[in-house]
Design a protein around this motif. Structure first.
Motif, PDB file in Angstrom:
ATOM      1  N   HIS A 117      10.012  78.501 -50.215  1.00 19.18           N
ATOM      2  CA  HIS A 117       9.685  79.311 -51.406  1.00 19.18           C
ATOM      3  C   HIS A 117       8.069  78.930 -51.901  1.00 19.18           C
ATOM      4  O   HIS A 117       7.652  79.273 -53.003  1.00 19.18           O
ATOM      5  CB  HIS A 117      10.528  79.542 -52.484  1.00 19.18           C
ATOM      6  CG  HIS A 117      11.821  80.159 -52.380  1.00 19.18           C
ATOM      7  ND1 HIS A 117      12.773  79.796 -51.337  1.00 19.18           N
ATOM      8  CD2 HIS A 117      12.090  81.276 -52.677  1.00 19.18           C
ATOM      9  CE1 HIS A 117      13.720  80.741 -51.231  1.00 19.18           C
ATOM     10  NE2 HIS A 117      13.349  81.616 -52.022  1.00 19.18           N
ATOM     11  N   ARG A 118       7.579  78.154 -51.163  1.00 14.43           N
ATOM     12  CA  ARG A 118       6.347  77.457 -51.613  1.00 14.43           C
ATOM     13  C   ARG A 118       5.065  78.391 -51.395  1.00 14.43           C
ATOM     14  O   ARG A 118       5.262  79.348 -50.790  1.00 14.43           O
ATOM     15  CB  ARG A 118       6.040  76.100 -50.843  1.00 14.43           C
ATOM     16  CG  ARG A 118       6.881  75.104 -51.428  1.00 14.43           C
ATOM     17  CD  ARG A 118       6.303  73.637 -50.853  1.00 14.43           C
ATOM     18  NE  ARG A 118       7.543  72.738 -51.317  1.00 14.43           N
ATOM     19  CZ  ARG A 118       8.065  71.737 -50.582  1.00 14.43           C
ATOM     20  NH1 ARG A 118       7.547  71.175 -49.460  1.00 14.43           N
ATOM     21  NH2 ARG A 118       9.176  71.071 -50.960  1.00 14.43           N
ATOM     22  N   ALA A 123       5.682  77.526 -58.805  1.00 14.76           N
ATOM     23  CA  ALA A 123       5.292  76.326 -59.545  1.00 14.76           C
ATOM     24  C   ALA A 123       4.363  76.663 -60.813  1.00 14.76           C
ATOM     25  O   ALA A 123       4.216  76.171 -61.873  1.00 14.76           O
ATOM     26  CB  ALA A 123       4.540  75.056 -58.622  1.00 14.76           C
ATOM     27  N   THR A 145       3.306  62.099 -63.840  1.00 14.40           N
ATOM     28  CA  THR A 145       2.980  61.408 -62.985  1.00 14.40           C
ATOM     29  C   THR A 145       3.165  62.309 -61.652  1.00 14.40           C
ATOM     30  O   THR A 145       3.739  63.118 -61.505  1.00 14.40           O
ATOM     31  CB  THR A 145       3.581  60.045 -62.676  1.00 14.40           C
ATOM     32  OG1 THR A 145       5.002  60.524 -62.413  1.00 14.40           O
ATOM     33  CG2 THR A 145       3.514  59.138 -63.796  1.00 14.40           C
ATOM     34  N   TYR A 155      -4.061  73.129 -64.043  1.00 15.81           N
ATOM     35  CA  TYR A 155      -3.155  73.391 -65.293  1.00 15.81           C
ATOM     36  C   TYR A 155      -3.989  72.540 -66.528  1.00 15.81           C
ATOM     37  O   TYR A 155      -3.455  72.506 -67.655  1.00 15.81           O
ATOM     38  CB  TYR A 155      -1.768  73.139 -65.153  1.00 15.81           C
ATOM     39  CG  TYR A 155      -1.302  73.873 -64.037  1.00 15.81           C
ATOM     40  CD1 TYR A 155      -1.227  75.094 -63.904  1.00 15.81           C
ATOM     41  CD2 TYR A 155      -0.677  72.925 -62.855  1.00 15.81           C
ATOM     42  CE1 TYR A 155      -0.668  75.728 -62.818  1.00 15.81           C
ATOM     43  CE2 TYR A 155      -0.388  73.367 -61.693  1.00 15.81           C
ATOM     44  CZ  TYR A 155      -0.265  74.829 -61.523  1.00 15.81           C
ATOM     45  OH  TYR A 155       0.350  75.537 -60.656  1.00 15.81           O
TER      46      TYR A 155
HETATM   47  C1  LIG Z   1       3.876  70.973 -55.432  1.00 14.51           C
HETATM   48  C2  LIG Z   1       4.727  72.089 -55.514  1.00 14.51           C
HETATM   49  C3  LIG Z   1       5.654  72.117 -56.468  1.00 14.51           C
HETATM   50  C4  LIG Z   1       3.812  73.484 -55.580  1.00 14.51           C
HETATM   51  O1  LIG Z   1       4.775  74.415 -55.822  1.00 14.51           O
HETATM   52  P1  LIG Z   1       4.402  75.879 -55.392  1.00 14.51           P
HETATM   53  O2  LIG Z   1       5.201  76.938 -55.999  1.00 14.51           O
HETATM   54  O3  LIG Z   1       3.954  76.031 -53.745  1.00 14.51           O
HETATM   55  O4  LIG Z   1       2.821  76.183 -56.065  1.00 14.51           O
HETATM   56  P2  LIG Z   1       2.171  77.576 -56.462  1.00 14.51           P
HETATM   57  O5  LIG Z   1       2.473  78.411 -55.236  1.00 14.51           O
HETATM   58  O6  LIG Z   1       2.708  77.923 -57.660  1.00 14.51           O
HETATM   59  O7  LIG Z   1       0.684  77.087 -56.367  1.00 14.51           O
HETATM   60  C5  LIG Z   1      -0.269  77.197 -57.313  1.00 14.51           C
HETATM   61  C6  LIG Z   1      -1.546  76.475 -56.991  1.00 14.51           C
HETATM   62  O8  LIG Z   1      -1.604  75.355 -56.518  1.00 14.51           O
HETATM   63  C7  LIG Z   1      -1.707  75.183 -55.298  1.00 14.51           C
HETATM   64  N1  LIG Z   1      -1.079  74.311 -54.626  1.00 14.51           N
HETATM   65  C8  LIG Z   1       0.378  74.156 -54.701  1.00 14.51           C
HETATM   66  N2  LIG Z   1       0.623  73.106 -53.956  1.00 14.51           N
HETATM   67  C9  LIG Z   1      -0.362  72.046 -53.934  1.00 14.51           C
HETATM   68  C10 LIG Z   1      -0.576  70.948 -53.153  1.00 14.51           C
HETATM   69  N3  LIG Z   1       0.626  70.120 -52.762  1.00 14.51           N
HETATM   70  N4  LIG Z   1      -1.709  70.606 -53.106  1.00 14.51           N
HETATM   71  C11 LIG Z   1      -2.894  71.265 -53.565  1.00 14.51           C
HETATM   72  N5  LIG Z   1      -2.797  72.223 -54.251  1.00 14.51           N
HETATM   73  C12 LIG Z   1      -1.471  73.052 -54.251  1.00 14.51           C
HETATM   74  C13 LIG Z   1      -1.648  76.321 -54.645  1.00 14.51           C
HETATM   75  O9  LIG Z   1      -2.621  76.454 -53.439  1.00 14.51           O
HETATM   76  C14 LIG Z   1      -2.143  77.111 -55.809  1.00 14.51           C
HETATM   77  O10 LIG Z   1      -3.477  77.229 -56.013  1.00 14.51           O
HETATM   78  P3  LIG Z   1      -4.329  78.214 -56.831  1.00 14.51           P
HETATM   79  O11 LIG Z   1      -5.077  77.486 -57.967  1.00 14.51           O
HETATM   80  O12 LIG Z   1      -5.411  78.838 -55.946  1.00 14.51           O
HETATM   81  O13 LIG Z   1      -3.488  79.627 -57.267  1.00 14.51           O
HETATM   82  C15 LIG Z   1       5.540  72.195 -53.929  1.00 14.51           C
HETATM   83  O14 LIG Z   1       4.766  72.322 -52.930  1.00 14.51           O
HETATM   84  C16 LIG Z   1       6.647  71.050 -53.974  1.00 14.51           C
HETATM   85  O15 LIG Z   1       7.740  71.106 -54.410  1.00 14.51           O
HETATM   86  N6  LIG Z   1       6.149  69.827 -53.253  1.00 14.51           N
HETATM   87  C17 LIG Z   1       7.007  68.571 -52.887  1.00 14.51           C
HETATM   88  C18 LIG Z   1       7.368  68.096 -54.099  1.00 14.51           C
HETATM   89  C19 LIG Z   1       6.549  67.706 -55.061  1.00 14.51           C
HETATM   90  O16 LIG Z   1       5.641  66.961 -54.435  1.00 14.51           O
HETATM   91  N7  LIG Z   1       6.446  67.801 -56.365  1.00 14.51           N
HETATM   92  C20 LIG Z   1       5.331  67.523 -57.174  1.00 14.51           C
HETATM   93  C21 LIG Z   1       5.968  66.363 -57.922  1.00 14.51           C
HETATM   94  S1  LIG Z   1       4.764  65.681 -59.135  1.00 14.51           S
END
Ligand SMILES: CC(C)(COP(=O)(O)OP(=O)(O)OC[C@H]1O[C@@H](n2cnc3c(N)ncnc32)[C@H](O)[C@@H]1OP(=O)(O)O)[C@@H](O)C(=O)NCCC(=O)NCCS
Length: 431
Positions: A117-118, A123, A145, A155
């Motif tokens: 669902h990413r 997020a 963190t 954000y």
């Molecule tokens: C990081 C995570 C939560 C992002 O979730 P997501 O639902 O894919 O994020 P979104 O689709 O809402 O993305 C929002 C924005 O963030 C960016 N983004 C998302 N993940 C990113 C990443 N890992 N690195 C850089 N940019 C990222 C997207 O490209 C998007 O950019 P925009 O400003 O152009 O819209 C998800 O990839 C995840 O669960 N990763 C593994 C666990 C993790 O590392 N969690 C963070 C803990 S601190």
């Protein structure tokens, strides 16, 4: 500080609920009393951090540390495992140490979106809701963190505290500091975990950017939780009167293979005072069968080089650790103490609006008063630079050199001098 707000009492953000609902996804608050729902939420977090199935024992261990957090999940009714949320987040309000006291910080943790669902904005929906919730609750700063440094800037979060990994070649580490008057003693890991919690709580307000810990965190440091490990050893330092003043958990690897030159990794070290800290470092550096000591997640200004004859022997690599997001500029700036007086107009830009504005900042007698103004700014920065500079961990001069702060050199210098802190901000917890 006054008792912090219980974030569990707050309602679900309606904007994100309806945005997710339009996409067939259900955004929900987790009911802590429903064990099955809570456990499925924990398993989804585990999966979200690129793991497989969470061991049952660990699922049970998660109940306590999640019991005091506000837990959010996003559910997709069309997937085969529809009881597991496809996105998770937890938050709580923690007292964060700032110069001169504490401020409530909206702590955000366990942010995951399922691999399937990413990159569909889930997020973003969750994080924007958190900022709205925190601001509506009157919390002036949010913190987290970050697993990756590229996720949260959009954000308004920016690095505010740093950590270092220290490495010491023990063969060259001749000790020069005075002998400690107390003793280092082994203790069992349960007792060490309890002592870590006590020493952390007694000392945390001396570390800027620090927050309270919780029992499972200490059990993780001594390897009784998270990744269990019988090889982890714990010692404490007691002063001349027998009072425990510090505690360390470590593990030694490789000592049998390489001519007794093993690597001792310090998993956690916390002390009430400098004497106890030095004594525990010395115990690690002078340990038999150890050629190298590695200490991750330590302060960048660890006194280690000054404890040895040759200050070049300890080497450190530094990275960001605690990230902050200012939500209320007057409350944040008025909530900390200052090292010097200053009088200037500060313009803050914030694409999400919370910190946006132009402020007259008057700092006298160590405190600031902040009022909205129409005057032309002396210093201009975005919410990101404000977050990085807020605890004094990063200087405005350095940010200005990178083109990220504009203004007169005098005003930037005056604000830098006011923000200066005696020790590097240090958050010892990953959350
Ligand atoms: C990081 C995570 C939560 C992002 O979730 P997501 O639902 O894919 O994020 P979104 O689709 O809402 O993305 C929002 C924005 O963030 C960016 N983004 C998302 N993940 C990113 C990443 N890992 N690195 C850089 N940019 C990222 C997207 O490209 C998007 O950019 P925009 O400003 O152009 O819209 C998800 O990839 C995840 O669960 N990763 C593994 C666990 C993790 O590392 N969690 C963070 C803990 S601190």
């Amino acid at each position: 500080m006054a008792d912090t707000l219980d974030a569990r009492t707050l309602p679900l953000d309606e904007t994100s609920r309806s945005a997710l609902d339009e996409r067939g996804l259900a955004y929900r608050l987790i009911d802590h009393a429903d064990g099955l729902v809570l456990d499925a939420w924990s398993r989804a977090v585990h999966r979200g951090f690129t793991h497989g199935e969470m061991p049952a024992e660990e699922v049970a261990e998660w109940r306590e540390p999640m019991s005091w957090r506000r837990l959010l999940g996003v559910y997709d009714p069309t997937v085969p495992q529809a009881d597991l949320p496809v996105a998770t987040l937890s938050s709580w309000v923690a007292p964060m140490s700032v110069p001169g006291g504490e401020l409530p910080m909206w702590a955000i943790s366990t942010v995951t979106v399922a691999g399937t669902h990413r990159r569909r904005g889930i997020a973003r929906s969750l994080l924007e809701a958190e900022l709205r919730d925190a601001r509506a609750a009157g919390v002036p700063i949010a913190g987290l963190t970050a697993s990756e440094a590229t996720i949260y800037g959009r954000y308004g979060f920016a690095p505010a505290t740093t950590i270092a990994t220290w490495r010491v070649d023990t063969g060259r580490a001749a000790w020069r500091a005075p002998d400690a008057p107390g003793r280092v003693q082994y203790l069992d890991r349960e007792a060490a975990a309890a002592l870590m919690g006590e020493v952390h709580e007694r000392t945390r307000t001396a570390r800027l950017g620090e927050i309270p810990g919780w029992p499972r965190r200490w059990r993780g440091r001594v390897a009784l939780a998270e990744k269990k490990d019988e090889e982890v050893v714990t010692v404490r330092y007691v002063d001349e009167s027998g009072e425990p003043r510090g505690v360390m958990a470590y593990r030694i690897e490789g000592h049998a293979e390489e001519d007794g030159r093993g690597v001792l990794t310090i998993r956690y070290l916390v002390a009430d005072d400098d004497v106890a800290l030095a004594a525990l470092w010395r115990f690690a550096l002078e340990h038999d069968l150890v050629g190298e000591v590695v200490a991750p997640m330590r302060p960048v200004d660890e006194p280690l080089p000054w404890l040895l004859d040759d200050p070049r022997v300890p080497v450190s690599s530094v990275t960001d650790h605690g990230w902050l997001r200012i939500l209320d500029v007057p409350a944040a700036l008025e909530g900390r103490a200052y090292a010097a007086s200053a009088s200037l107009v500060l313009r803050v830009t914030d694409p999400l609006g919370y910190a946006d504005g132009t402020w007259r900042v008057e700092i006298a007698d160590g405190r600031a008063s902040v009022a909205s103004t129409e005057d032309e700014p002396d210093v201009e920065l975005s919410v990101l630079e404000l977050g990085s500079a807020y605890l004094g961990g990063f200087s405005l001069a350095a940010l200005s050199a990178a083109g990220r702060v504009a203004g007169t050199a005098d005003a930037i210098g005056a604000l830098d001098a006011a923000l200066r802190v005696p020790r590097a901000p240090f958050l010892s917890i990953v959350y």
